[in-house]
Design a protein around this motif. Structure first.
Motif, PDB file in Angstrom:
ATOM      1  N   GLU A 564       0.807  -1.215   0.000  1.00  0.00           N
ATOM      2  CA  GLU A 564       0.000   0.000   0.000  1.00  0.00           C
ATOM      3  C   GLU A 564       0.845   1.272   0.000  1.00  0.00           C
ATOM      4  OE1 GLU A 564      -3.267   0.445  -0.144  1.00  0.00           O
ATOM      5  OE2 GLU A 564      -3.868  -1.658  -0.110  1.00  0.00           O
ATOM      6  N   GLY A 565       2.111   1.181   0.390  1.00  0.00           N
ATOM      7  CA  GLY A 565       2.975   2.357   0.353  1.00  0.00           C
ATOM      8  C   GLY A 565       2.817   3.260   1.560  1.00  0.00           C
ATOM      9  N   GLY A 566       3.616   4.323   1.545  1.00  0.00           N
ATOM     10  CA  GLY A 566       3.712   5.202   2.708  1.00  0.00           C
ATOM     11  C   GLY A 566       2.423   5.888   3.092  1.00  0.00           C
ATOM     12  N   ALA A 567       1.554   6.180   2.138  1.00  0.00           N
ATOM     13  CA  ALA A 567       0.319   6.899   2.453  1.00  0.00           C
ATOM     14  C   ALA A 567      -0.612   6.076   3.325  1.00  0.00           C
ATOM     15  CB  ALA A 567      -0.401   7.304   1.173  1.00  0.00           C
ATOM     16  N   HIS A 568      -0.500   4.738   3.288  1.00  0.00           N
ATOM     17  CA  HIS A 568      -1.381   3.862   4.046  1.00  0.00           C
ATOM     18  C   HIS A 568      -0.621   3.071   5.097  1.00  0.00           C
ATOM     19  CE1 HIS A 568      -5.334   3.534   1.533  1.00  0.00           C
ATOM     20  NE2 HIS A 568      -5.021   4.770   1.851  1.00  0.00           N
ATOM     21  N   GLN A 569       0.466   3.619   5.608  1.00  0.00           N
ATOM     22  CA  GLN A 569       1.247   2.931   6.627  1.00  0.00           C
ATOM     23  C   GLN A 569       1.283   3.803   7.882  1.00  0.00           C
ATOM     24  OE1 GLN A 569       4.963   2.237   4.602  1.00  0.00           O
ATOM     25  NE2 GLN A 569       4.123   0.590   3.340  1.00  0.00           N
ATOM     26  N   SER A 570       0.822   3.250   9.004  1.00  0.00           N
ATOM     27  CA  SER A 570       0.736   4.026  10.249  1.00  0.00           C
ATOM     28  C   SER A 570       1.996   3.823  11.075  1.00  0.00           C
ATOM     29  CB  SER A 570      -0.501   3.604  11.043  1.00  0.00           C
ATOM     30  OG  SER A 570      -0.536   2.198  11.221  1.00  0.00           O
ATOM     31  N   ILE A 571       2.421   4.884  11.739  1.00  0.00           N
ATOM     32  CA  ILE A 571       3.671   4.872  12.496  1.00  0.00           C
ATOM     33  C   ILE A 571       3.442   5.189  13.973  1.00  0.00           C
ATOM     34  CG2 ILE A 571       5.913   5.991  12.766  1.00  0.00           C
ATOM     35  CD1 ILE A 571       5.878   6.515   9.748  1.00  0.00           C
ATOM     36  N   THR A 572       2.668   6.222  14.262  1.00  0.00           N
ATOM     37  CA  THR A 572       2.559   6.725  15.635  1.00  0.00           C
ATOM     38  C   THR A 572       1.424   6.097  16.433  1.00  0.00           C
ATOM     39  OG1 THR A 572       1.125   8.550  14.934  1.00  0.00           O
ATOM     40  CG2 THR A 572       3.510   8.949  14.937  1.00  0.00           C
ATOM     41  N   GLY A 731       5.901   0.193  14.329  1.00  0.00           N
ATOM     42  CA  GLY A 731       5.474   1.524  14.719  1.00  0.00           C
ATOM     43  C   GLY A 731       6.663   2.239  15.320  1.00  0.00           C
ATOM     44  N   HIS A 732       6.418   3.405  15.923  1.00  0.00           N
ATOM     45  CA  HIS A 732       7.538   4.185  16.438  1.00  0.00           C
ATOM     46  C   HIS A 732       8.185   3.485  17.624  1.00  0.00           C
ATOM     47  CE1 HIS A 732       9.979   7.508  17.810  1.00  0.00           C
ATOM     48  NE2 HIS A 732       9.714   8.114  16.646  1.00  0.00           N
ATOM     49  N   PRO A 733       9.541   3.393  17.632  1.00  0.00           N
ATOM     50  CA  PRO A 733      10.228   2.619  18.670  1.00  0.00           C
ATOM     51  C   PRO A 733      10.060   3.167  20.086  1.00  0.00           C
ATOM     52  CG  PRO A 733      11.807   3.809  17.289  1.00  0.00           C
ATOM     53  CD  PRO A 733      10.483   3.907  16.611  1.00  0.00           C
ATOM     54  N   HIS A 734       9.733   4.455  20.235  1.00  0.00           N
ATOM     55  CA  HIS A 734       9.601   4.989  21.602  1.00  0.00           C
ATOM     56  C   HIS A 734       8.482   4.316  22.378  1.00  0.00           C
ATOM     57  CE1 HIS A 734       5.870   7.372  21.507  1.00  0.00           C
ATOM     58  NE2 HIS A 734       6.175   7.713  20.278  1.00  0.00           N
ATOM     59  N   THR A 735       7.549   3.660  21.675  1.00  0.00           N
ATOM     60  CA  THR A 735       6.410   3.023  22.327  1.00  0.00           C
ATOM     61  C   THR A 735       6.851   1.984  23.360  1.00  0.00           C
ATOM     62  OG1 THR A 735       5.180   3.310  20.264  1.00  0.00           O
ATOM     63  CG2 THR A 735       4.237   1.818  21.904  1.00  0.00           C
TER      64      THR A 735
END
Length: 783
Positions: A564-572, A731-735
């Motif tokens: 799906e690419g970057g537009a459909h990839q959640s990080i935070t 997801g973001h590593p700080h989690t």
């Protein structure tokens, strides 16, 4: 800080003009008292109450003044006990003033605006001591809340009864119509049938910084009319309308109609003498206008120029009586910001505060006393009788909250084999509930923004149907190739909205408040693509703040959506549960974990001590045997308790030299990394994290900063097996980075910190450094 007082001309800020005579009648007297109280509440908070820090307290006297007439007419004439009202944020002191006059708020509380534990800055259902129907504060969200409240009321009344009828009012500042959330709500297909909706727009034509040069009221009215709403416009009061019938009156109407907002506002700052010079303007109509106003005394002229429909009680009452309950209604009420105050009409009056001298002058004009600002109406007066009658009329029956039906902790299904996804487990668990716990399943209501089939709710929809106020024909019922059956009926348990996440979570929040409004608990579940959770977060957060309890499911998620690419990839999104008050977050790795987490989340809904939950699910197929679910009943129950508490040990090494803590889809990579590390002679424990949120709470409790249970830390991260830690998630590593502080060990946190791109799963994982190779390398660096 010195309270801001705009440069308003004189020390008192009030142009030299004769007093405008007050209109007669008890309702007009109550209107004046509402204006006084709302102004005095803010004055006390800023000028009277000690403020040792010097920090600006704030408040919006001018914004309250523009709403005083609208709200007085509404509460003391029109509202019924079953009606509910969302009040624009800056008019909260008007609401408190009205509640005081209705006997719902003690005078001592009027001194606590914006004080710790006192009246909140903006209306709050959960924190204010007096009746508040809707929490507001975030512009546009409070305005639309009654839309979703109307649907929630209809749903509850149709399925369980007892929710009654009643209108749903929104009192909206005209600047709120700039918010996209408003128009997303207006355009939703469900809305045209909601005849109980009434929006009243305070058209004062000012924003925070300026007089809005062109409010485009005609365009706004056309947009509502095109959406099927009844549109009522209250532009002029009865005094002006009468003047328009006199010789020169049509010229005067044309002159005011064509006048720009800034010029009109400037007239409000003029003396009668200045008005006679400025109001006629130039051109051929100047003479007839001058002749007309020459026959008016100063008081009438000053009253006429500010005689707008939103301040004329008679015009307001006529409009309220003309509401068409067969379709939504919007009332555009022209008003003056600061009406009746020394700051009236000034372009910088948004946050300006009256001085003591101005307050004393205002008290004299309104029949109040600054030294005794909270004095009530005398016994036997018409005003006292009016407020008492309104209080009796508006007294609501108390709905004792029912306890929601018990949700089973475990559906006792055998641990699945083969491959499966956590997203698939969502739909299967809902179907299983209809068979094994029908009473609890009957309280579930799902909501989706046109993604039901793509998030695995198809089987649930086929089972329970789609909610509609009236049964609709399913024209594809006899089509053999139709898999998803769209049966719309009043007994349905799924609500489908258009593609607007803010609408979805707005409705989710209101469905989650029914336990406190009508005593009928629902178990609402909203399903949205995880990349768009952030778009929905603000209104969902506001719904939680207002007491709405729901489950938000974000699926599919992460860079695991590789093609799906970057537009459909959640990080935070994985850290949202830690950062969102009133909410638990889960990201299970396996199907059975998903079932347990969902059941635990549902079991927390619909009660005073409940909470919302966020589940982050994935479409990645995972070998379910990797979960290694114990077959012994006691061991299985121990695993379940650990899953819903936040983590469990998935694999133990004989002598661990490193711990791998993984969440969600990344557990498979962690297990593969543990195998490779073992082959290199480095034993690795693998911990499956299901809720970083609950682990963080447990850690805070261990430090004495919370009261949550902390036993899960000793079971998932025992001190005698403490080793350097690698954390990994999609997801973001700080989690997960805080987990190193459980045993104070060296750590490396792996995750996603940049926008992704399309590709295969292995390519995308490698790109972000969360593949098996990256985990092995991080572990070797630590050991």
């Amino acid at each position: 800080m010195v309270p801001h007082t705009a440069p308003l001309g004189t020390e008192a800020g009030w142009p030299d003009r004769p007093a405008v005579p007050a209109p007669p009648g008890a309702l007009a007297a109550v209107e004046r008292r509402v204006l006084w109280l709302s102004t005095a509440i803010i004055d006390h908070a800023n000028r009277v109450r000690p403020n040792p820090t010097g920090l600006k307290v704030g408040g919006h006297q001018a914004s309250c003044a523009s709403m005083a007439s609208i709200m007085t007419a509404l509460w003391f004439h029109t509202l019924s006990a079953e009606d509910r009202v969302s009040v624009k944020p800056h008019a909260s002191p008007v609401l408190h003033a009205i509640n005081h006059l209705l006997g719902e708020l003690d005078a001592a509380k009027l001194t606590t605006l914006r004080a710790f534990g006192g009246l909140q800055s903006y209306p709050s259902r959960s924190k204010d001591p007096d009746p508040v129907d809707y929490s507001t504060g975030s512009v546009g969200i409070g305005a639309t809340a009654p839309v979703w409240g109307a649907i929630a009321r209809r749903y509850v009344d149709g399925r369980f009864g007892g929710a009654g009828t009643g209108r749903q009012y929104s009192l909206i500042g005209d600047a709120e119509l700039d918010e996209g959330a408003v128009w997303e709500a207006v355009q939703d297909p469900m809305v045209p049938g909601l005849g109980e909706l009434v929006w009243i727009v305070d058209l004062n034509r000012q924003s925070l910084d300026r007089v809005v040069p062109g409010i485009a009221a005609d365009r706004l009215q056309g947009m509502f009319a095109a959406a099927g709403w009844q549109v009522l416009t209250l532009k002029y009061g009865r005094l002006l309308e009468e003047l328009f019938t006199r010789p020169g009156g049509s010229a005067l109407r044309t002159r005011i109609d064509a006048m720009g907002n800034p010029e009109y506002q400037r007239l409000l700052r003029c003396t009668a003498e200045q008005l006679r010079e400025r109001l006629p303007g130039t051109g051929s109509t100047a003479g007839p206008i001058a002749d007309l106003i020459a026959g008016l005394d100063d008081a009438t002229l000053l009253a006429a120029v500010r005689n707008l429909g939103g301040h004329d009680l008679g015009v307001l009452l006529d409009a309220y009586d003309a509401i068409d309950d067969t379709r939504p209604t919007v009332i555009f009420a022209y008003t003056v910001k600061g009406h009746g105050l020394p700051t009236e009409g000034h372009p910088q009056n948004h946050s300006s505060l009256l001085t003591e001298r101005q307050m004393r002058d205002l008290a004299a004009e309104l029949g109040a006393d600054l030294d005794h600002p909270w004095a009530g109406f005398g016994e036997g007066t018409a005003e006292r009788a009016l407020t008492a009658a309104a209080a009796e009329r508006l007294r609501r029956p108390r709905h004792e909250p029912q306890r929601p039906p018990a949700v089973p902790a475990d559906l006792a299904r055998p641990a699945p084999g083969g491959t499966g996804t956590t997203q698939q487990a969502l739909g299967r668990t809902l179907l299983d509930l209809t068979r094994q716990a029908p009473e609890a399943a009957g309280r579930i209501v799902t909501v989706s923004p046109d993604v039901s089939s793509s998030t695995n709710l198809g089987g649930w929809l086929n089972k329970v149907g789609v909610w509609s106020p009236a049964e609709q024909t399913d024209w594809f019922a006899d089509d053999a190739e139709t898999i998803l059956h769209w049966r719309e009926r009043p007994t349905g348990q799924h609500l489908e909205l258009g593609i607007a996440e803010t609408n979805l979570v707005g409705l989710l929040g209101e469905l989650g408040t029914t336990w406190s409004r009508w005593g009928q608990p629902l178990l609402p579940i909203g399903v949205v693509y995880d990349p768009f959770v952030n778009r929905a977060l603000e209104p969902w957060s506001f719904g939680i703040y207002a007491g709405g309890q729901s489950v938000l499911v974000g699926t599919p998620s992460g860079v695991t959506l590789a093609p799906e690419g970057g537009a459909h990839q959640s990080i935070t999104t994985p850290s949202l549960g830690i950062e969102q008050p009133g909410c638990l977050s889960y990201e299970p790795a396996f199907a059975l974990d998903t079932e347990w987490c969902l059941l635990a989340a549902l079991g927390n809904l619909g009660k005073p001590d409940g909470s919302s939950a966020y589940l982050r699910l994935s479409t990645r197929p995972v070998d379910q045997t990797l979960a290694a679910v114990p077959t012994d009943p006691a061991a299985r129950e121990r695993r379940r308790r650990q899953v819903v508490a936040g983590a469990y040990v998935l694999r133990r090494a004989d002598r661990p030299v490193v711990t791998l803590a993984a969440m969600g889809a990344m557990v498979t990579e962690a297990l593969a990394a543990a195998d490779r590390l073992a082959a290199l002679g480095h034993g690795a424990d693998v911990v499956c994290v299901t809720s970083p949120d609950l682990l963080f709470r447990a850690l805070q409790a261990r430090r004495g900063l919370a009261t949550d249970p902390e036993w899960i830390l000793a079971q998932a991260f025992p001190a005698d097996r403490a080793a350097p830690l690698v954390t990994v998630l999609d997801g973001h590593p700080h989690t997960l980075a805080f987990l190193a502080t459980v045993n104070n060990v060296p750590t490396t946190a792996l995750g996603v910190t940049r926008f992704g791109q399309s590709g295969g799963l292995d390519e995308v994982y490698r790109h972000h450094g969360i593949d098996t190779d990256a985990i092995v390398a991080a572990a070797l660096d630590l050991v």
